[in-house]
Scaffold this motif. Structure first.
Motif, mmCIF file in Angstrom:
data_model
loop_
_atom_site.group_PDB
_atom_site.id
_atom_site.type_symbol
_atom_site.label_atom_id
_atom_site.label_comp_id
_atom_site.label_asym_id
_atom_site.label_seq_id
_atom_site.Cartn_x
_atom_site.Cartn_y
_atom_site.Cartn_z
ATOM 1 N N CYS A 143 0.805 -1.219 0.000
ATOM 2 C CA CYS A 143 0.000 0.000 0.000
ATOM 3 C C CYS A 143 0.842 1.274 0.000
ATOM 4 N N SER A 144 2.146 1.148 -0.219
ATOM 5 C CA SER A 144 3.010 2.326 -0.203
ATOM 6 C C SER A 144 3.166 2.911 -1.609
ATOM 7 N N ASP A 145 3.633 4.150 -1.660
ATOM 8 C CA ASP A 145 3.901 4.783 -2.957
ATOM 9 C C ASP A 145 4.899 3.967 -3.766
ATOM 10 N N ASP A 176 5.357 0.784 -3.721
ATOM 11 C CA ASP A 176 4.697 -0.404 -4.274
ATOM 12 C C ASP A 176 3.982 -0.050 -5.576
#
Length: 235
Positions: free
Chosen positions: A181-183, A185
């Motif tokens: 869910c990270s940038d 990713d």
């Protein structure tokens, strides 16, 4: 044979419409460009329709329209938890069913009637996503979409995932390939999808447009010039 000669009509038979597909990674600006091209074609007096992710209206057939809407709800308006439980092969075949039906009852009749089709959210991005998914055969993914109408022009909006993210601002788990869910990713997954789209570009007659740093007006003007140059459609 020239494009103009290809579209020559005899008697009352209408010339076949053009299918113009817009593709690219999430955040490239596909929907914005597709909508602008559609409006511009209509304003210029060309018969045209815009077909996208949630287009379900079949002219003069409310029952078929209702059926498409139910299928669209199952595929695109479903609960995220249930969606992940169904698995990758299910969604490949479900998407193939959606694209097949949309092609059969909306796109093909419009083209045969002489109406141009601007296609947003085409299957090329789906193929690119499955190409980076080791759980599903790339050959299988290619086969289930192989029968779809071949576009007359594919406008490929090329942009790096980091700039695409800046434009989007937010993203879903699907847009990271359910990898996190990270940038980072999002960026890692979308750059992998972009690489696969570039491989498709090498195998097809695509108009590749680097939109890095371009504003929307410049992207539209460049695409409009392409329609005039490739298909003799002036807008």
């Amino acid at each position: 044979m020239t494009a103009a000669a290809h579209r020559t009509i005899h008697g009352a038979t209408p010339a076949r419409g053009w299918q113009i597909t817009v593709t690219g990674i999430d955040g490239a600006g596909k929907s914005t460009l597709a909508a602008r091209l559609h409006h511009a074609l209509v304003d210029a007096g060309h018969p045209a329709i815009l077909v996208g992710k949630h287009t379900t209206a079949v002219p003069m057939d409310p029952d078929l329209s209702a059926y498409l809407d139910r299928l669209n709800e199952l595929i695109y308006r479903r609960d995220a938890r249930i969606a992940q439980s169904c698995g990758d092969h299910y969604w490949l075949l479900a998407l193939a069913a959606w694209y097949s039906l949309q092609d059969k009852v909306m796109i093909q009749p419009a083209l045969a009637a002489g109406t141009h089709v601007i296609l947003d959210n085409a299957h090329h991005k789906i193929l690119a996503r499955y190409a980076v998914n080791p759980a599903v055969s790339t050959r299988l993914a290619e086969q289930v979409f192989a029968h779809l109408t071949e576009p007359d022009l594919v406008i490929f909006l090329r942009i790096g995932a980091r700039e695409a993210l800046q434009r989007k601002g937010e993203f879903t788990s699907l847009e990271t390939g359910h990898s996190g869910c990270s940038d980072e990713d999002f960026i890692r997954y979308q750059d992998a999808v972009l690489a696969q789209l570039r491989e498709q570009e090498q195998r097809g007659d695509w108009m590749s447009l680097d939109v890095t740093g371009m504003d929307r007006d410049t992207v539209f003007k460049t695409a409009a010039d392409a329609l005039a140059g490739h298909l003799q459609l002036t807008i």
